[in-house]
Design an enzyme around this catalytic site. Sequence first.
Site, PDB file in Angstrom:
ATOM      1  N   LYS A  55       6.111  15.887  -0.333  1.00 53.54           N
ATOM      2  CA  LYS A  55       6.167  15.414   1.251  1.00 53.54           C
ATOM      3  C   LYS A  55       6.933  14.129   2.053  1.00 53.54           C
ATOM      4  CE  LYS A  55       1.755  14.458   3.325  1.00 53.54           C
ATOM      5  NZ  LYS A  55       1.922  12.985   3.837  1.00 53.54           N
ATOM      6  N   SER A  56       6.744  13.145   0.497  1.00 54.74           N
ATOM      7  CA  SER A  56       7.543  11.458   0.887  1.00 54.74           C
ATOM      8  C   SER A  56       8.913  12.292   0.879  1.00 54.74           C
ATOM      9  CB  SER A  56       7.719  11.043  -0.641  1.00 54.74           C
ATOM     10  OG  SER A  56       6.504  10.346  -0.472  1.00 54.74           O
ATOM     11  N   ARG A  92      12.090  12.033   3.980  1.00 57.72           N
ATOM     12  CA  ARG A  92      13.286  11.772   3.725  1.00 57.72           C
ATOM     13  C   ARG A  92      14.349  12.301   3.465  1.00 57.72           C
ATOM     14  NH1 ARG A  92       8.819   8.828   1.578  1.00 57.72           N
ATOM     15  NH2 ARG A  92       9.250   6.885   0.862  1.00 57.72           N
ATOM     16  N   GLN A 130       7.019   3.033   2.601  1.00 57.10           N
ATOM     17  CA  GLN A 130       7.271   3.566   3.362  1.00 57.10           C
ATOM     18  C   GLN A 130       8.041   2.072   4.369  1.00 57.10           C
ATOM     19  OE1 GLN A 130       3.944   4.464   5.385  1.00 57.10           O
ATOM     20  NE2 GLN A 130       3.660   6.183   4.689  1.00 57.10           N
ATOM     21  N   ASP A 160      -1.950   6.967  -3.652  1.00 61.42           N
ATOM     22  CA  ASP A 160      -2.993   8.366  -3.133  1.00 61.42           C
ATOM     23  C   ASP A 160      -3.960   9.573  -4.050  1.00 61.42           C
ATOM     24  OD1 ASP A 160      -1.157   8.277  -0.588  1.00 61.42           O
ATOM     25  OD2 ASP A 160       0.662   9.314  -0.922  1.00 61.42           O
ATOM     26  N   LYS A 164      -5.186   3.813   5.501  1.00 66.36           N
ATOM     27  CA  LYS A 164      -4.784   5.273   5.066  1.00 66.36           C
ATOM     28  C   LYS A 164      -5.481   6.727   6.499  1.00 66.36           C
ATOM     29  CE  LYS A 164      -2.152   4.599   2.109  1.00 66.36           C
ATOM     30  NZ  LYS A 164      -0.452   4.341   2.025  1.00 66.36           N
ATOM     31  N   ARG A 216     -10.218   4.964   3.063  1.00 63.19           N
ATOM     32  CA  ARG A 216     -10.470   5.892   1.901  1.00 63.19           C
ATOM     33  C   ARG A 216     -12.261   4.839   0.742  1.00 63.19           C
ATOM     34  NH1 ARG A 216      -4.485   8.542   1.195  1.00 63.19           N
ATOM     35  NH2 ARG A 216      -4.797  10.455   2.763  1.00 63.19           N
ATOM     36  N   ARG A 233      -6.740  14.247   2.303  1.00 63.90           N
ATOM     37  CA  ARG A 233      -6.787  13.590   0.649  1.00 63.90           C
ATOM     38  C   ARG A 233      -8.133  13.652   0.954  1.00 63.90           C
ATOM     39  NH1 ARG A 233      -1.946  13.802  -1.004  1.00 63.90           N
ATOM     40  NH2 ARG A 233      -0.241  13.039   0.475  1.00 63.90           N
TER      41      ARG A 233
HETATM   42  C1  S3P Z   1       4.702   7.070   1.056  1.00 59.33           C
HETATM   43  C2  S3P Z   1       4.194   6.291   0.543  1.00 59.33           C
HETATM   44  C3  S3P Z   1       2.806   5.705   0.740  1.00 59.33           C
HETATM   45  C4  S3P Z   1       1.884   6.137   0.377  1.00 59.33           C
HETATM   46  C5  S3P Z   1       2.252   7.754   1.260  1.00 59.33           C
HETATM   47  C6  S3P Z   1       3.707   8.208   1.690  1.00 59.33           C
HETATM   48  C7  S3P Z   1       5.742   7.144   1.782  1.00 59.33           C
HETATM   49  O1  S3P Z   1       2.455   4.838   1.438  1.00 59.33           O
HETATM   50  O2  S3P Z   1       0.919   6.078   1.289  1.00 59.33           O
HETATM   51  O3  S3P Z   1       1.203   8.738   1.981  1.00 59.33           O
HETATM   52  O4  S3P Z   1       5.963   8.343   1.887  1.00 59.33           O
HETATM   53  O5  S3P Z   1       6.764   6.599   1.300  1.00 59.33           O
HETATM   54  P1  S3P Z   1       2.503   2.659   1.209  1.00 59.33           P
HETATM   55  O6  S3P Z   1       3.724   2.749   2.450  1.00 59.33           O
HETATM   56  O7  S3P Z   1       1.225   2.017   1.395  1.00 59.33           O
HETATM   57  O8  S3P Z   1       3.663   2.571  -0.219  1.00 59.33           O
END
Ligand code: S3P
Length: 434
Positions: free
Chosen positions: A26-27, A31, A171, A318, A345, A349, A391
């Site tokens: 997903k990440s 992007r 992020q 995560d 989140k 959580r 999650r």
């Molecule tokens: C993500 C970064 C993480 C993660 C999120 C996805 C990303 O958050 O928890 O599910 O794709 O950059 P953070 O920005 O707090 O690191």
Amino acid sequence: MGAHVTVEVVSPATRFRAQTRVPGDKSIAHRALILGALAVGDTELGGMPDGEDVRATAECLRKLGCELDASGPIWRLRGSGLQAWRSPDGALDCKNSGTTMRILTGALAGGRVSGTLIGDASLRRRPMERVVEPLRRMGARITATDGKPPLTIEGTPLSGFNHDLPRASAQVKTALLLAGLHASGPTTVREPYPTRDHTERLLTAMGARVTRADGAIRIDPAGEPLRPLHLSVPGDLSSAAFFFAAAALRPGWTATVSGLGLNPSRTAVLDILREMGAEVEVRLEGDASIEPRGRVTVQGNGLRAVTLDPAQVAKAIDEIPVLLVVASQAEGVTRVAGASELRLKESDRLATMSEGLRRLGVPVEETGDGIAVTGPTALQQGRVGSAGDHRVAMALAVAALVADGPVSIDDATVASISYPAFYQDLGAAALGGS
Ligand code: S3P
């Protein structure tokens, strides 16, 4: 919002044996789409995940004028560069996806268009000042309401800035690097603990100048447009983690996932499972030119408690919910510290996992920024809720595999945010339920 109402009943298993693939990362997918839209030319992406979060990013980009065909196995996107983005007709709906909102904010800040980013009830509660404030230091024009969504961004010329981030966030780092790409002068980002580096890898592959020196990441403004991307997105380790955690719960249970993303900034969950006593075998294979990938097998082998420090938490952020489930079956007290980010989140959580585990009979102690889980505990059947958090729903489904009877999970279809076929795949691996 209100779309996820189904109750899922997960029965205990006598054996667990998974041999599977999981949806694309997903990440990386968020992007790749946004960077593809910033590039000039045709980007082609294989292995894209079908979850709702990534669809939200795709919809936002369409509203900004990008041509995107997501109907086949290869997603095709025609990028014309940031300056070609057009003002959207109506708000850009990021739905449940914090990544969409934070990253798009950074991309839009230095452009020419204005847009308002909105989200669902969960996203509207999540903090955005962490991205808005540093962007304002670069000259960005963004309005928020008490630091929360909706965010209205008026694109404006930006200046490079040296950011020293107070908290680890991939992020936020990404938003600042994307703003820096279109700023005058270099931008640097220093983070307290290293976070996932997909943005840096993709930007480099697309021709941007991204360097790392003295613990900071530096981006120089784009002299020329980004080159389009051709990428097969590997499987999401954060989704595979549910199968690995399930396998770890009992000696002899196993899970093998192939085609999996193995970026070292994401693999801490495997190190933690190993430290807890599971057998973990990793084999790198396939094209690793942008993102390493391969096959992982985890086998249960008796479990002991661990103490996770803030750096490990940042790297496995995560996966902590499902690691707490593993902790319920480990000998001793597992302690997680420096984890207040987990409260921010898709749900809080620390609170929602405490509640779910307690309902199944697990002794849990919640602190301001952490949690302690005592094991091993014989889990009881019962009824738990997802709190609208994908999650949490999936972690509690894994816990159900070792309960003494069926566990009902309210609002369980929220799993489709990242993994629409999760319960089918979990059910196919779990044998001999009651
Ligand atoms: C993500 C970064 C993480 C993660 C999120 C996805 C990303 O958050 O928890 O599910 O794709 O950059 P953070 O920005 O707090 O690191």
